[in-house]
Design an enzyme around this catalytic site. Structure first.
Site, short mmCIF file in Angstrom:
data_model
loop_
_atom_site.label_atom_id
_atom_site.label_comp_id
_atom_site.label_asym_id
_atom_site.label_seq_id
_atom_site.Cartn_x
_atom_site.Cartn_y
_atom_site.Cartn_z
N HIS A 1 0.86 -1.19 0.00
CA HIS A 1 0.00 0.00 0.00
C HIS A 1 0.89 1.24 0.00
O HIS A 1 2.00 1.21 0.54
CB HIS A 1 -0.84 -0.05 1.28
CG HIS A 1 -1.89 1.00 1.39
ND1 HIS A 1 -1.61 2.28 1.81
CD2 HIS A 1 -3.22 0.96 1.17
CE1 HIS A 1 -2.73 2.99 1.83
NE2 HIS A 1 -3.73 2.21 1.45
N ASP B 1 3.17 -4.31 8.09
CA ASP B 1 1.93 -3.55 7.91
C ASP B 1 0.78 -4.53 8.17
O ASP B 1 0.49 -5.40 7.35
CB ASP B 1 1.90 -2.99 6.48
CG ASP B 1 0.58 -2.31 6.14
OD1 ASP B 1 -0.37 -2.44 6.92
OD2 ASP B 1 0.52 -1.68 5.07
N GLN C 1 -4.40 -5.06 7.11
CA GLN C 1 -5.38 -6.02 6.57
C GLN C 1 -5.32 -7.39 7.25
O GLN C 1 -6.06 -8.29 6.88
CB GLN C 1 -5.16 -6.21 5.06
CG GLN C 1 -5.34 -4.95 4.24
CD GLN C 1 -6.77 -4.39 4.27
OE1 GLN C 1 -7.70 -5.03 4.75
NE2 GLN C 1 -6.92 -3.18 3.77
N LYS D 1 -10.48 -0.28 10.62
CA LYS D 1 -10.61 -1.50 9.82
C LYS D 1 -10.94 -2.71 10.70
O LYS D 1 -11.02 -3.84 10.23
CB LYS D 1 -9.32 -1.77 9.05
CG LYS D 1 -9.04 -0.73 7.94
CD LYS D 1 -7.79 -1.09 7.18
CE LYS D 1 -7.21 0.05 6.39
NZ LYS D 1 -7.93 0.38 5.17
N CYS E 1 -4.61 2.17 -3.86
CA CYS E 1 -3.40 2.71 -3.20
C CYS E 1 -2.18 1.80 -3.38
O CYS E 1 -1.24 1.86 -2.59
CB CYS E 1 -3.60 2.97 -1.72
SG CYS E 1 -4.80 4.24 -1.40
N1 PMP Z 1 -1.72 -0.58 4.60
C1 PMP Z 1 -2.67 -1.34 4.05
C2 PMP Z 1 -2.32 -2.73 3.59
C3 PMP Z 1 -3.96 -0.84 3.89
O1 PMP Z 1 -4.91 -1.59 3.34
C4 PMP Z 1 -4.26 0.47 4.37
C5 PMP Z 1 -5.65 1.07 4.24
N2 PMP Z 1 -6.26 0.88 3.01
C6 PMP Z 1 -3.23 1.21 4.94
C7 PMP Z 1 -1.98 0.66 5.05
C8 PMP Z 1 -3.46 2.60 5.45
O2 PMP Z 1 -4.31 2.58 6.56
P1 PMP Z 1 -4.89 3.94 7.17
O3 PMP Z 1 -5.51 4.67 6.03
O4 PMP Z 1 -5.88 3.50 8.19
O5 PMP Z 1 -3.73 4.68 7.75
#
Ligand code: PMP
Length: 412
Positions: free
Chosen positions: A125, A202, A205, A228, A366
């Site tokens: 991401h 990270d 997910q 999430k 993203c």
């Molecule tokens: N890493 C991953 C794998 C994600 O899916 C996301 C959110 N889509 C993020 C980071 C970023 O998370 P946040 O927007 O809650 O900071």
């Protein structure tokens, strides 16, 4: 083992009890990788703070204030239990993005030099790519990529092929947000440590969907977001091994994180986790995140993982019967299903699904460099959670069968 019953569970969620509609149809929410619904328990906890317990933390000597300190401490203990960490290893942040930035600036820019390397993958991401680009810009270190296998998954053998003594940080997702593969972080960490590198995981997910044991994974840092995992937005966690947190510089300075300072600029910081929590914390967010974590633990993370797996298998089997569906991650183990419909642009498909009351995400999710790997401009992503039902899947699959007519009519 408790079996998840999504129909019973729905009673816990205002978004279901309020019978929220989209396009005049009952809402089918399949965008849980983006964010999740919040149970009444979370609303109640946030309201308790707003209605009866409002005060700042560690800023006064009166009962209300002391109560907030106690509640934050309890929340930290709950989050620690949730991932098998120590309480002092839990830092409250605004979410995964802030947690990763905190390590990139506080650890990466402090310890890496131009001779060093950070390894990431093409499946990350943006929040797990751009902070490392910044470290590269600021220190001159190289950002290199661990190749994905033919399915688009990070496998430990591929790390072995590229890791070297230059590698100082390996920053990878436990579950990737587009293809949804579960990465063997335990093995990745083992290899990393043999080379003296640290693993920044990270968990955005993974933590909401499966049991997480940081001691077993031996991971050095782990980030995740409250929103999430049925918690509020604007609150998340950075876990770090305590020794590493001690070595990491604060990303933000200010009140609540210093022990003393003088006019000459001599500053003594508090110990972690306070060192990383400058300013007034997101107190109602912390209350809500604790309630969300208690809620997930009451369901059982292994039960959640098993139920999502069952639902995913059900969905994949049905989707495979539609020849127009191109599946990009049939073999993934999480509730993330990424696909396109032959000849239909992803955004058009998601717009069509919207017209049917079905919320799915389309685009690059993203993870822009991953789409180069897939050779696609955009994909559609359906992502499941424990409150989704087989009926949701049936409606989704049947909508996809009819999508072509709609689009033909639309573009005629
Ligand atoms: N890493 C991953 C794998 C994600 O899916 C996301 C959110 N889509 C993020 C980071 C970023 O998370 P946040 O927007 O809650 O900071």
């Amino acid at each position: 083992m408790k079996k998840i019953d999504p129909y019973l569970i729905r009673d816990d969620f205002p978004m279901f009890k309020n019978k929220v509609m989209m396009q005049g149809k009952p809402l089918i929410f399949l965008d849980n990788a983006s964010t999740t619904f919040k149970p009444y328990a979370v609303e109640k906890a946030v309201n308790a703070y707003l209605q009866y317990e409002t005060a700042n933390s560690h800023r006064g000597d009166y009962d209300l204030c002391y109560n907030v300190d106690v509640k934050i401490d309890e929340a930290r203990a709950t989050l620690a239990k949730f991932i098998n960490a120590e309480k002092r290893e839990i830092v409250f942040t605004s979410g995964t993005s802030m947690s990763i930035n905190l390590i990139a600036y506080g650890y990466g820019t402090k310890y890496l030099t131009k001779d060093d390397e950070i390894l990431i993958t093409q499946a990350e991401h943006a929040s797990n790519v751009l902070p490392w680009f910044k470290v590269g810009e600021m220190t001159g270190c190289k950002i290199n990529y661990i190749p994905l296998n033919e399915d688009g998954k990070l496998v430990p053998e591929n790390l072995r092929k590229v890791i070297s003594k230059k590698t100082k940080i390996i920053a990878v997702a436990h579950v990737t947000n587009v293809l949804g593969f579960i990465v063997d972080i335990k093995e990745i960490t083992k290899i990393a440590h043999q080379y003296g590198a640290i693993v920044v995981c990270d968990g955005a997910q993974s933590v909401p969907h499966m049991p997480t044991d940081v001691k077993d994974l031996d991971v050095d840092f782990l980030s995740f977001s409250g929103h999430k995992m049925v918690g509020p937005t604007g609150i998340g966690v950075l876990y770090g091994k305590y020794g590493l947190l001690e070595k990491t510089a604060p990303f933000m300075t200010g009140g609540g994180m210093n022990a003393k300072f003088d006019m000459c600029g001599d500053v003594t910081y508090l110990q972690p986790p306070s060192k990383f929590e400058a300013g007034t914390q997101n107190i109602e967010g912390i209350y809500g995140l604790k309630a969300a974590t208690d809620y997930l633990m009451s369901l059982g993370m292994e039960n959640i993982r098993r139920y999502e797996d069952e639902l995913r298998t059900y969905a994949i089997e049905k989707l495979k019967k539609n020849e127009r569906v191109i599946l990009y991650n049939e073999k993934a183990e999480s509730g993330i299903i990424t696909f396109n419909i032959k000849g239909v642009f992803a955004q058009d498909e998601a717009t069509y699904l919207n017209s049917q009351g079905i919320a799915c995400r389309s685009g690059q999710h993203c993870a822009k460099v991953l789409l180069d790997y897939l050779g696609e401009v955009a994909t559609v992503r359906a992502s499941l959670y424990f409150y989704n039902t087989k009926e949701d899947i049936d409606a989704f699959v049947s909508a996809l069968e009819k999508g072509g007519d709609f689009l033909d009519a639309y573009f005629a």
